[in-house]
Design an enzyme around this catalytic site. Structure first.
Site, PDB file in Angstrom:
ATOM      1  N   SER A 168       0.819  -1.219   0.000  1.00  0.00           N
ATOM      2  CA  SER A 168       0.000   0.000   0.000  1.00  0.00           C
ATOM      3  C   SER A 168       0.850   1.266   0.000  1.00  0.00           C
ATOM      4  O   SER A 168       2.019   1.259   0.404  1.00  0.00           O
ATOM      5  CB  SER A 168      -0.919   0.010   1.223  1.00  0.00           C
ATOM      6  OG  SER A 168      -1.708  -1.162   1.243  1.00  0.00           O
TER       7      SER A 168
HETATM    8  N1  SAM Z   1      -0.707  -4.803   3.955  1.00  0.00           N
HETATM    9  C1  SAM Z   1       0.015  -5.190   2.770  1.00  0.00           C
HETATM   10  C2  SAM Z   1       1.447  -4.725   2.795  1.00  0.00           C
HETATM   11  O1  SAM Z   1       1.850  -4.106   3.769  1.00  0.00           O
HETATM   12  O2  SAM Z   1       2.158  -5.023   1.842  1.00  0.00           O
HETATM   13  C3  SAM Z   1      -0.663  -4.784   1.495  1.00  0.00           C
HETATM   14  C4  SAM Z   1      -1.883  -5.558   1.275  1.00  0.00           C
HETATM   15  S1  SAM Z   1      -2.422  -5.710  -0.394  1.00  0.00           S
HETATM   16  C5  SAM Z   1      -3.048  -4.108  -0.731  1.00  0.00           C
HETATM   17  C6  SAM Z   1      -3.894  -6.679  -0.029  1.00  0.00           C
HETATM   18  C7  SAM Z   1      -3.582  -8.091   0.369  1.00  0.00           C
HETATM   19  O3  SAM Z   1      -4.770  -8.690   0.844  1.00  0.00           O
HETATM   20  C8  SAM Z   1      -3.096  -8.954  -0.790  1.00  0.00           C
HETATM   21  O4  SAM Z   1      -1.875  -9.533  -0.488  1.00  0.00           O
HETATM   22  C9  SAM Z   1      -4.186 -10.014  -0.921  1.00  0.00           C
HETATM   23  O5  SAM Z   1      -3.719 -11.273  -1.348  1.00  0.00           O
HETATM   24  C10 SAM Z   1      -4.729 -10.044   0.483  1.00  0.00           C
HETATM   25  N2  SAM Z   1      -6.077 -10.613   0.632  1.00  0.00           N
HETATM   26  C11 SAM Z   1      -7.174 -10.416  -0.135  1.00  0.00           C
HETATM   27  N3  SAM Z   1      -8.203 -11.106   0.366  1.00  0.00           N
HETATM   28  C12 SAM Z   1      -7.749 -11.753   1.482  1.00  0.00           C
HETATM   29  C13 SAM Z   1      -8.349 -12.617   2.442  1.00  0.00           C
HETATM   30  N4  SAM Z   1      -9.628 -12.973   2.381  1.00  0.00           N
HETATM   31  N5  SAM Z   1      -7.577 -13.069   3.451  1.00  0.00           N
HETATM   32  C14 SAM Z   1      -6.269 -12.731   3.551  1.00  0.00           C
HETATM   33  N6  SAM Z   1      -5.648 -11.934   2.660  1.00  0.00           N
HETATM   34  C15 SAM Z   1      -6.394 -11.431   1.651  1.00  0.00           C
END
Ligand code: SAM
Length: 243
Positions: free
Chosen positions: A87
């Site tokens: 992000s």
């Molecule tokens: N917080 C992260 C970082 O510091 O790099 C960025 C997160 S990225 C914008 C969103 C993440 O949410 C992705 O890696 C995606 O695979 C994960 N995601 C989406 N749906 C999810 C779920 N139901 N459970 C766990 N992870 C999930």
């Protein structure tokens, strides 16, 4: 060249349980990171000193693929593989500030991605449980977090829309992917006085919402429009949402 690590010893005041720190002198990105904090984060109104100190400390470049490290301190999300992103630094800071962490909290992060947000949280809370649905991202995040000695973080692989009942309740829950609605298990796992921050809305644009469990019940506030990748899972979007 391996990424330079922060001086965790100097940061022990950020968290209540000091861990054996690692220290590598010199950091080629230190000035870029300081500029990031001043120009992207303080300038936009994030003023919690503990949050700013954590953002100054965590080497965002360490969470990126080698070829993108020189872009680590730009004002933007960046790709991390598996069609996912790390992000934008300002959004990480804003969501972290909203949690109002003081150091003794247990925090759930849904959407570990690169592990960067988890590292920031690790300096501000007692325990952090990040959960990620993509095993390869979770594995990579685990490795980087271990290299940085973030020993109060336990990365879990799974569908975070169920929360993580085994460690509930949480004083803070942060969802870093966009949900179509607030997953009920996350509200159920929020401790009294706890705060949940998450993007809610469409698959490609959402409103950042804050939910607090007060003695009078759940309170909801809107913070700002945001744009996150979708939260995919049983209590989120179906995984063909972007097809
Ligand atoms: N917080 C992260 C970082 O510091 O790099 C960025 C997160 S990225 C914008 C969103 C993440 O949410 C992705 O890696 C995606 O695979 C994960 N995601 C989406 N749906 C999810 C779920 N139901 N459970 C766990 N992870 C999930």
């Amino acid at each position: 060249m391996p990424p330079r690590m922060p001086n965790w010893r100097a940061l022990n005041w950020l968290r209540p349980s000091p861990e054996p720190p690692i220290h590598e002198a010199g950091d080629p990105f230190a000035m870029a990171r300081e500029r990031m904090v001043e120009e992207q984060i303080v300038a936009r109104g994030v003023h919690d000193e503990r949050v700013l100190a954590a953002l100054r400390a965590v080497p965002r470049h360490a969470f990126l693929p080698e070829h993108l490290r020189h872009e680590a301190y730009l004002d933007t999300p960046l790709p991390i593989g598996s069609h996912q992103t790390i992000s934008q630094p300002y959004i990480v800071a804003l969501m972290t500030e909203v949690l109002g962490l003081e150091g003794d909290e247990r925090v759930l992060e849904v959407g570990t991605g690169s592990g960067y947000q988890a590292a920031v949280l690790s300096l501000l809370a007692h325990e952090v449980f990040p959960i990620e649905r993509h095993a390869e991202l979770a594995t990579n995040a685990r490795q980087v977090l271990a290299r940085l000695h973030c020993s109060n973080v336990e990365v879990v692989i799974g569908d975070g829309t169920f929360g993580l009942a085994g460690h509930a309740p949480y004083n803070g829950i942060i969802v870093t992917a966009g949900a179509p609605h607030v997953p009920q298990p996350l509200l159920d796992q929020l401790a009294p006085g706890g705060t949940l921050v998450l993007p809610v809305g469409e698959a490609t644009s959402q409103m950042l919402e804050v939910w607090r469990r007060t003695s009078a019940g759940l309170e909801r506030k809107e913070v700002t429009p945001v744009c996150f990748v979708p939260l995919i899972g049983e209590h989120g979007w179906r995984d063909d949402v972007c097809a």
